[in-house]
Design an enzyme around this catalytic site. Structure first.
Site, PDB file in Angstrom:
ATOM      1  N   GLY A   9     -76.854   1.489 -49.142  1.00 19.59           N
ATOM      2  CA  GLY A   9     -77.622   2.683 -49.448  1.00 19.59           C
ATOM      3  C   GLY A   9     -77.099   3.865 -48.654  1.00 19.59           C
ATOM      4  N   ALA A  10     -76.901   3.623 -47.350  1.00 18.65           N
ATOM      5  CA  ALA A  10     -76.372   4.658 -46.470  1.00 18.65           C
ATOM      6  C   ALA A  10     -75.933   3.991 -45.180  1.00 18.65           C
ATOM      7  CB  ALA A  10     -77.429   5.726 -46.190  1.00 18.65           C
ATOM      8  N   MET A  11     -75.094   4.695 -44.422  1.00 19.46           N
ATOM      9  CA  MET A  11     -74.533   4.134 -43.189  1.00 19.46           C
ATOM     10  C   MET A  11     -74.520   5.194 -42.103  1.00 19.46           C
ATOM     11  SD  MET A  11     -73.314   1.572 -41.616  1.00 19.46           S
ATOM     12  CE  MET A  11     -72.822   1.641 -39.900  1.00 19.46           C
TER      13      MET A  11
ATOM     14  N   ASN B 115     -72.807   5.893 -39.374  1.00 20.46           N
ATOM     15  CA  ASN B 115     -71.648   6.148 -38.526  1.00 20.46           C
ATOM     16  C   ASN B 115     -71.841   7.403 -37.677  1.00 20.46           C
ATOM     17  OD1 ASN B 115     -70.128   4.188 -40.329  1.00 20.46           O
ATOM     18  ND2 ASN B 115     -70.489   5.871 -41.732  1.00 20.46           N
TER      19      ASN B 115
ATOM     20  N   HIS C  75     -83.827   8.167 -41.573  1.00 19.58           N
ATOM     21  CA  HIS C  75     -83.486   6.854 -41.013  1.00 19.58           C
ATOM     22  C   HIS C  75     -82.083   6.864 -40.412  1.00 19.58           C
ATOM     23  CE1 HIS C  75     -83.679   2.340 -41.038  1.00 19.58           C
ATOM     24  NE2 HIS C  75     -82.359   2.506 -41.034  1.00 19.58           N
ATOM     25  N   GLU C  76     -81.108   7.328 -41.188  1.00 21.84           N
ATOM     26  CA  GLU C  76     -79.727   7.276 -40.698  1.00 21.84           C
ATOM     27  C   GLU C  76     -79.525   8.244 -39.535  1.00 21.84           C
ATOM     28  OE1 GLU C  76     -78.189   4.799 -41.711  1.00 21.84           O
ATOM     29  OE2 GLU C  76     -79.441   4.396 -43.452  1.00 21.84           O
TER      30      GLU C  76
ATOM     31  N   GLU D  90     -82.358  -1.861 -36.444  1.00 20.54           N
ATOM     32  CA  GLU D  90     -82.928  -1.614 -37.776  1.00 20.54           C
ATOM     33  C   GLU D  90     -84.455  -1.612 -37.771  1.00 20.54           C
ATOM     34  OE1 GLU D  90     -81.371  -0.339 -39.984  1.00 20.54           O
ATOM     35  OE2 GLU D  90     -79.285  -0.851 -39.619  1.00 20.54           O
TER      36      GLU D  90
END
Length: 726
Positions: free
Chosen positions: A264-266, A268, A300-301, A323
């Site tokens: 979904g997303a990362m 980094n 969230h990210e 998480e």
């Protein structure tokens, strides 16, 4: 015998790395089918005993390897599947490795691959080893400097982690960019994106006055649809400063949207990569649910910058440490941006739909599992959603002030480290002065505790005794279960709705709500000064991820729906009544339920999104899970019957809501979205009337001013059986 790919990895067998890498300098010369990666690492041995250096690597062509400038001959190292072993390295040295990879043919979508003619990376959990040979484990943290070289016309934008310190042209129509990340990070947080993008830019001023440049990079033509994501990012940055005192720590923060990104997303460091569906939205192409998801995931990210990046996991068994904690932070952010009661209900619905079934099935596992065969299967609802609930319970158990102190101690003490759950909990033990060893069972024990509660009232003594017991059923690999510390937020009301102020043993002042803890298999709580026979709400705010059998009658739940001050308890009471009616097949209480829902409509202006949730009946999947011998067809019929009876009773009011015209100018904010949610719920309930509802759905579709309204009207048209649907 298992091969190396499927060998079981166990938490109990963790060993610290024999070597650490403090600095990594990468030169990546991008070509679709022949990218060269030159990696220079500063390596040091951690112990006194000589040991080989074992590096991870997958699908790599080794070009050369050198130590302190001297090329190694083949007798100095070994290549094995997934490994490069340097046999007798010095205590401290510079390691130079050159590899060649083919991003264009990398169909694994991990490491460095190509998407729509652009370069992109995904390195969590073990993707960096497909870029170069590395100690690819989360407890090896290094500072990275990255030089990217590429064809300037084909790949005009070159992005990586950290701050860009240099860029320029090269011979042969190529160009370069140098990115330096001053903060140590594990290899799974490395990121690179290169290609042709359209972008939007903004700035954020931190609480200390630093200016951070923000950028979102998307497909050409899509930049205007990234405006809401940018707005969400700025709100998340401000919220984290206010709620957790966390300030952003780089000069740049970039997001890249990739259409076929397999996560979904990362998160980094400094360069988040998203699937485009979680970045792009406008009124014509996205629903309120899409806007809400973008806000939550962008938050969230970003929040991972501290809970995951600055402080990372020692090993993948600690995945919940980043998480679960970040899910909790995301949920709190969303609650503050929108309706806190509605956010709580949505979180609970998601938990019950995804995680309770996981806990009850053959794949049940603890929030922190003790073993795995493939790390890719570790990203579960238990680790994420239940992991978030565990953090919420910790706050309830030690109190908000101690929790805030514990979080600040965690940030101060563990910054720049790879940490464990034990490291995290130790900060809260110190901040609260409490022994939290029993709380660790929430991390190490699988299954959903089932609570049973029964109370008795003494009219003469004005006392109420509430006995609560807990039982967790055996799960695979765990037949014996320990009792868990379970926070109970208990409030009592009288049948007429009066809020009863009572005292519990150990308390001096009377209260309307008590924060109690069930630590044993069975405990009796004694309430004094109880002025009337009470109706207990035992899990106000859904204070723990458990199931509850409280033995309340439908009449008592109707009183809760009408009078309990906690919105979650009111919603839960309505859902319980509806389930009971549908599972029993008896509709004698349907009219009373409709009247109770009518009272929610009376106060809908206070929180229209909550009224919308109240109107939604339990899903068929919930009924199937709740039924002892489920008959899906019969349950579907019972559900439609109840919906039709409620819709009939409330028809005039529902039609007034459904026919109301929305604002011509679309706003994705919580207030406007709540009104649209209420209209959608009214249309959904009216659809149970079929063609009796008349032209309300056609009018709603014809006058829809945005995608949310159009989809809701279209779904209602289809559900009603109207010929206009075709």
């Amino acid at each position: 015998m298992r091969d190396a790919e499927t060998a079981t990895v166990r938490l109990s067998e963790y060993t610290p790395p024999a070597y650490l890498i403090d600095e990594v300098a990468l030169v990546i010369s991008l070509e679709p089918e022949a990218t060269l990666v030159a990696a220079r690492s500063h390596v040091r041995r951690t112990g006194d005993t000589p040991a080989p250096l074992v590096l991870n690597g997958e699908r790599l062509e080794l070009q050369s390897i050198a130590i302190d400038g001297t090329l190694l001959t083949t007798d100095k190292y070994q290549l094995e599947p997934g490994k490069l072993i340097i046999l007798d390295p010095p205590v401290q040295f510079r390691l130079d490795i050159v590899t060649r990879i083919s991003p264009a043919t990398n169909t694994h979508l991990e490491g460095l691959y190509m998407s729509a003619g652009r370069f992109c990376t995904q390195c969590e959990a073990e993707g960096f080893r497909a870029i170069t040979y590395m100690l690819d484990r989360p407890d090896v943290l290094a500072r990275y400097a990255v030089r990217i070289e590429a064809d300037k016309a084909a790949y005009p934008t070159l992005l990586s982690n950290g701050n860009m310190t240099e860029s320029g042209d090269m011979e042969g129509d190529r160009h370069f960019a140098v990115w330096v990340d001053p903060h140590p990070k594990p290899s799974y947080l490395f990121a690179l994106c290169a290609g042709e993008y359209e972008s939007i830019h903004d700035t954020f001023v931190t609480k200390s006055g630093r200016i951070v440049a923000l950028g979102i990079y998307v497909d050409p033509g899509d930049s205007e649809r990234a405006r809401y994501a940018m707005d969400s990012l700025k709100r998340a940055m401000k919220w984290d400063e206010e709620a957790f005192q966390r300030e952003y720590d780089l000069d740049l923060f970039n997001i890249v949207a990739v259409r076929d990104f397999n996560f979904g997303a990362m998160e980094n460091k400094g360069l988040n990569i998203f699937n485009s569906s979680l970045i792009l939205a406008d009124a014509e192409t996205a629903t309120d649910a899409d806007f809400e998801a973008i806000e939550a995931v962008v938050g969230h990210e970003y929040f991972h910058n501290w809970t995951g990046n600055r402080i990372t996991c020692r090993d993948w068994f600690q995945l919940c440490l980043k998480e679960g904690l970040t899910v909790y932070r995301e949920q709190e952010f969303s609650a503050d941006q929108r309706s806190r009661p509605v956010q709580r209900i949505k979180d609970v619905k998601r938990l019950r739909a995804r995680q309770f079934g996981e806990d009850a099935g053959p794949l049940a596992h603890p929030v922190r599992p003790s073993s795995y065969q493939k790390i890719d299967n570790f990203y579960t609802a238990t680790v994420y959603e239940k992991g978030g609930e565990v953090i919420r319970m910790l706050k309830r158990l030690i109190g908000a002030d101690a929790f805030a102190r514990g979080m600040q101690l965690y940030f101060e003490r563990r910054d720049g480290t790879a940490s464990t759950v034990e490291d995290f909990i130790a900060c809260f033990e110190e901040a609260s002065g409490q022994d939290l060893s029993g709380f660790m069972n929430w991390y190490d024990q699988a299954g959903t505790p089932a609570l049973t509660a029964r109370g008795s009232y003494d009219d003469e003594a004005r006392t109420y005794c509430l006995t609560v017991s807990q039982l967790t059923q055996p799960t695979p690999g765990q037949t014996e279960k320990n009792s868990l510390p379970i926070p109970l937020h208990i409030g009592l009301i009288a049948t007429d709705g009066a809020r009863l102020r009572t005292t519990v043993e150990g308390e001096s002042a009377p209260r309307e709500e008590h924060a109690l803890v069930l630590s044993d298999a069975r405990t009796t709580f004694n309430f004094a000064n109880v002025e009337a026979p009470p109706i207990p709400a035992i899990l106000r705010h859904f204070s723990a991820p458990v199931t509850l059998n409280d033995g309340l009658t439908i009449e008592q739940r109707l009183s809760q729906m009408a009078h309990d001050p906690d919105p979650f308890t009111r919603w839960e009471a309505g859902q319980s009544i509806a389930r009971a009616i549908m599972l029993s097949g008896a509709d004698m209480h349907a009219s009373a339920l409709a009247a109770a829902l009518g009272r929610e409509l009376d106060r809908a202006q206070e929180d229209p999104a909550f009224a919308a949730l109240a109107l939604r009946m339990p899903d068929l999947s919930e009924l199937i899970l709740a039924a002892p011998m489920p008959d899906p067809e019969a349950l579907f019929g019972a559900r439609e019957t109840l919906r039709r009876e409620v819709a009939t009773e409330l028809r005039a009011r529902l039609e007034a809501i459904a026919r109301a015209k929305g604002d011509a100018s679309f706003s994705p904010d919580a207030g406007a979205a709540g009104l649209r949610a209420l209209k959608s719920a009214a249309l959904d309930l009216l659809a149970s009337l079929g063609e009796e509802a008349g032209d309300v759905f056609e009018i709603a579709f014809a006058t829809a001013a945005n995608m949310t309204e159009a989809v809701a009207a279209l779904e209602a048209l289809g559900a009603s059986g109207s010929p206009a649907f075709d």
